[in-house]
Design an enzyme around this catalytic site. Structure first.
Site, short mmCIF file in Angstrom:
data_model
loop_
_atom_site.label_atom_id
_atom_site.label_comp_id
_atom_site.label_asym_id
_atom_site.label_seq_id
_atom_site.Cartn_x
_atom_site.Cartn_y
_atom_site.Cartn_z
N LYS A 11 0.82 -1.20 0.00
CA LYS A 11 0.00 0.00 0.00
C LYS A 11 0.87 1.27 0.00
CE LYS A 11 -3.93 -2.24 2.32
NZ LYS A 11 -4.91 -2.13 3.43
N TYR A 51 -12.58 -2.30 -3.55
CA TYR A 51 -13.13 -2.32 -2.19
C TYR A 51 -14.66 -2.30 -2.19
CZ TYR A 51 -8.50 -1.82 -0.03
OH TYR A 51 -7.21 -2.05 0.41
N ASN A 114 -1.81 -0.18 7.13
CA ASN A 114 -1.35 -1.52 7.48
C ASN A 114 -0.55 -2.20 6.37
OD1 ASN A 114 -3.42 -1.97 5.74
ND2 ASN A 114 -4.63 -3.24 7.11
N HIS A 117 -2.09 -5.44 1.28
CA HIS A 117 -3.37 -6.10 1.00
C HIS A 117 -3.11 -7.49 0.45
CE1 HIS A 117 -7.34 -6.96 -0.73
NE2 HIS A 117 -6.67 -7.42 -1.78
N GLU A 128 -9.77 -9.76 -8.18
CA GLU A 128 -8.83 -8.67 -7.94
C GLU A 128 -7.66 -8.71 -8.93
OE1 GLU A 128 -7.86 -9.11 -3.81
OE2 GLU A 128 -9.86 -8.50 -3.15
P1 IDP Z 1 -7.83 -6.98 5.36
O1 IDP Z 1 -7.00 -5.97 4.60
O2 IDP Z 1 -7.06 -7.59 6.50
O3 IDP Z 1 -8.48 -8.00 4.47
P2 IDP Z 1 -10.47 -5.72 5.56
O4 IDP Z 1 -11.41 -5.94 6.69
O5 IDP Z 1 -10.79 -6.35 4.23
O6 IDP Z 1 -9.01 -6.15 6.07
O7 IDP Z 1 -10.35 -4.15 5.37
C1 IDP Z 1 -9.73 -3.60 4.21
C2 IDP Z 1 -8.82 -2.47 4.63
O8 IDP Z 1 -9.60 -1.39 5.14
C3 IDP Z 1 -7.85 -2.81 5.76
O9 IDP Z 1 -6.68 -3.48 5.30
C4 IDP Z 1 -7.56 -1.43 6.35
O10 IDP Z 1 -6.58 -0.74 5.55
C5 IDP Z 1 -8.89 -0.72 6.17
N1 IDP Z 1 -9.70 -0.78 7.40
C6 IDP Z 1 -10.52 -1.79 7.78
N2 IDP Z 1 -11.13 -1.51 8.96
C7 IDP Z 1 -10.69 -0.28 9.31
C8 IDP Z 1 -10.94 0.58 10.43
O11 IDP Z 1 -11.71 0.25 11.36
N3 IDP Z 1 -10.27 1.75 10.45
C9 IDP Z 1 -9.43 2.14 9.46
N4 IDP Z 1 -9.16 1.38 8.39
C10 IDP Z 1 -9.77 0.19 8.31
MG MG Z 2 -9.96 -7.80 2.98
#
Ligand code: IDP
Ligand code: MG
Length: 156
Positions: A11, A51, A114, A117, A128
């Site tokens: 990212k 997304y 984080n 992805h 994707e």
């Molecule tokens: P993942 O990336 O571990 O699959 P997902 O639940 O699919 O997690 O969420 C997609 C992305 O959205 C996350 O990687 C993160 O960057 C962002 N995200 C998810 N939940 C939150 C939140 O509560 N606060 C801020 N960003 C979030």
């Molecule tokens: Mg996800």
């Protein structure tokens, strides 16, 4: 087929922090194969498609802003059970929850920023990969080391 392909994104925070090599290396050193790789900036349209399952959630607008704000690196990783294996290497969604030894645990402190992805299942991986790579951009090749990296049991 236990050999799978999955979409990994390093990212914008990973690119800006100079962690592309370290993060890519975590996947590469397992023995999984890089079969597609590009630096690109995500458009709002691509973010909306990628997304689509998160539309309407509280963090959605911030997520799209973050993901489109600067370049990212898109990678297609191939290997035995690559989808789950990559998720295991990434760690839990929020860096604050991710175990030491995982990419998110070792390189991050944030919830949303984080670093990485990874597709969460075979359907998502196919969808994707289709968004990020044209057919000709994924390269089929073998490596001399493959015979020492996985065997017929892993491929079955
Ligand atoms: P993942 O990336 O571990 O699959 P997902 O639940 O699919 O997690 O969420 C997609 C992305 O959205 C996350 O990687 C993160 O960057 C962002 N995200 C998810 N939940 C939150 C939140 O509560 N606060 C801020 N960003 C979030
Ligand atoms: Mg996800």
């Amino acid at each position: 087929m236990a050999i799978e392909r999955t979409l990994i994104l390093i990212k914008p925070d990973g690119v800006q922090r100079g962690l592309v090599g370290d993060v890519l290396g975590r996947f590469e050193r397992t023995g999984m194969k890089i079969v597609g790789l590009k630096l690109m900036q995500m458009s709002p349209d691509l973010a909306a498609q990628h997304y689509k399952d998160h539309v309407g959630k509280g963090f959605y607008a911030g997520l799209v802003k973050f993901m489109t704000s600067a370049p990212l690196v898109a990678i297609c990783v191939e290997g035995p059970k690559a989808i789950d294996n990559c998720r295991k290497l990434m760690g839990k969604t929020f860096c604050t929850d991710a175990q030491a030894g995982t990419i998110r645990g070792d390189f991050g402190v944030s919830r949303g920023l984080n670093l990485v992805h990874g597709s969460d299942g075979p359907e998502a991986a196919a969808r994707e990969l289709g968004l990020f790579f044209k057919a000709g951009e994924l390269v089929e090749y073998s490596r001399a080391i493959d015979a020492w990296t996985f065997n017929d049991e892993d491929k079955a």
